[in-house]
Design a protein around this motif. Structure first.
Motif, PDB file in Angstrom:
ATOM      1  N   LEU A   1       0.720  -0.985   0.051  1.00 46.39           N
ATOM      2  CA  LEU A   1      -0.124   0.172   0.234  1.00 46.39           C
ATOM      3  C   LEU A   1       1.135   1.575  -0.213  1.00 46.39           C
ATOM      4  CD1 LEU A   1      -2.513  -1.044   2.966  1.00 46.39           C
ATOM      5  CD2 LEU A   1      -2.475  -1.294   0.297  1.00 46.39           C
ATOM      6  N   ALA A   2       0.778   2.394  -0.863  1.00 44.56           N
ATOM      7  CA  ALA A   2       0.798   3.685  -1.147  1.00 44.56           C
ATOM      8  C   ALA A   2       0.075   4.250   0.036  1.00 44.56           C
ATOM      9  CB  ALA A   2       1.222   3.873  -2.021  1.00 44.56           C
ATOM     10  N   HIS A   3       0.297   4.745   1.626  1.00 44.01           N
ATOM     11  CA  HIS A   3      -1.258   5.777   2.682  1.00 44.01           C
ATOM     12  C   HIS A   3       0.099   6.660   2.680  1.00 44.01           C
ATOM     13  CE1 HIS A   3       1.437   4.067   5.855  1.00 44.01           C
ATOM     14  NE2 HIS A   3       1.433   3.131   4.776  1.00 44.01           N
ATOM     15  N   GLU A   4      -1.142   7.358   3.754  1.00 49.20           N
ATOM     16  CA  GLU A   4      -0.939   8.290   4.199  1.00 49.20           C
ATOM     17  C   GLU A   4      -0.392   7.983   5.587  1.00 49.20           C
ATOM     18  OE1 GLU A   4      -4.149  12.023   4.327  1.00 49.20           O
ATOM     19  OE2 GLU A   4      -4.927  10.003   4.561  1.00 49.20           O
ATOM     20  N   LYS A   5       0.966   9.255   6.391  1.00 45.47           N
ATOM     21  CA  LYS A   5       1.935   7.787   7.239  1.00 45.47           C
ATOM     22  C   LYS A   5       1.368   7.516   8.534  1.00 45.47           C
ATOM     23  CE  LYS A   5       3.866  12.350   8.941  1.00 45.47           C
ATOM     24  NZ  LYS A   5       5.214  12.728   8.550  1.00 45.47           N
TER      25      LYS A   5
END
Length: 324
Positions: A143-147
């Motif tokens: 996933l690429a996500h908000e930290k």
């Protein structure tokens, strides 16, 4: 809207990109069999049935590889019988196709995330001896996500990479299978971050190849989020609670993975199986696939710490996918 090799590409209202294959999936034809023929589960498929089987499984695999990760495990396992399917396998292929059509609206959506908030997280999973030849299935999703997702806060998250395949080595235990799959996931996870860093970080000319590797690693590390597993034994290894394993190959893999995680500063997280997104990469399980499909429709996720380590089988989920 644009269409490339059966994949429809659309813009979302938020400026993101949506990839789906609804029309292509709905156009796949089932394997034709009479009611009586469907009951002859041990009979070998005829030439025409075999050809139809390969066509259906190939189409499902194409969909799974591009925009339908929820079909990944089923498509991969069905491919294992492509050389000599029986009527049982034909029935399973038709069942998978019906499920694919039932959820034809599932798509991959990539929404914009501020680069200052961007992190990558990898989920890995394995199913021990669940294929037709009793080999094991492994898979991962990235996933690429908000930290803030790793702090238990519901955050924007995009599925950008996934894999489901037969594990190359015969696994003598569920932990052995999990370690193999975990190793594959970590390899692809770190490679993805290195590639991303090479694209977005300011290039610096190093004085040597060694300095080049050290510099690239240090730049890529800042994008690392976490590694998520649902196997308690594997989690205990990475949490430093145990490292002595009976299988020497698994011992070597565990040690190498642990060193990689420490080098990159990646923390391993444990979640219950019902929250393990990579479950759909390894199991033909309705609950696992529903969980992934729910995530894909929302594009939001959170990793919540459970100090009691309650297993997924003991958790009852509501219709919204949350604990009830």
């Amino acid at each position: 809207r644009q269409t490339f090799t059966g994949i429809e590409v659309n813009r979302t209202p938020q400026g993101g990109i949506k990839l789906n294959q609804m029309h292509k999936v709905l156009a796949i034809e089932e394997i034709q069999m009479s009611t009586d023929r469907r009951t002859q589960v041990n009979e070998v498929a005829s030439y025409h049935e075999h050809s139809s089987y390969r066509a259906v499984v190939g189409s499902l695999h194409y969909a799974a590889s591009n925009s339908r990760p929820d079909l990944s495990a089923s498509a991969s396992i069905l491919q294992g019988a492509a050389s000599g399917p029986t009527v049982f396998h034909l029935n399973e292929a038709n069942k998978t196709l019906r499920r694919a059509k039932l959820h034809a609206d599932v798509a991959i959506i990539i929404e914009p995330i501020p680069i200052s908030q961007l992190r990558f997280t990898c989920y890995t999973d394995a199913s021990w001896a669940n294929r037709y030849d009793l080999s094991s299935q492994g898979g991962y999703v990235i996933l690429a996500h908000e930290k803030q997702m790793l702090d238990g806060k519901l955050s924007r998250a995009n599925l950008i990479d996934w894999s489901s395949r037969k594990l190359q080595r015969v696994a003598r235990s569920s932990l052995s299978a999990e370690l193999q799959s975990n190793t594959n996931g970590i390899d692809n996870f770190t490679f993805l971050m290195l590639t991303w860093s090479d694209i977005v970080d300011n290039p610096v000319k190093p004085n040597s190849k060694i300095q080049s590797r050290q510099l690239l690693d240090s730049q890529a590390m800042k994008w690392a989020g976490g590694l998520v597993v649902d196997h308690k034994g594997l989690y205990d290894i990475y949490a430093g609670k145990k490292l002595q394993l009976e299988e020497k190959r698994s011992q070597v893999e565990a040690k190498a993975n642990l060193e990689t995680l420490e080098l990159w500063g990646i923390r391993c997280r444990w979640v219950a199986g019902c929250y393990q997104l990579a479950d759909a990469m390894t199991k033909e399980d309705i609950r696992a696939n529903d969980s992934l499909r729910e995530f894909l429709r929302r594009n939001q996720w959170a990793v919540v710490y459970d100090p009691k380590f309650v297993a997924g089988k003991k958790i009852k989920l509501g219709s919204d996918g949350q604990t009830s």
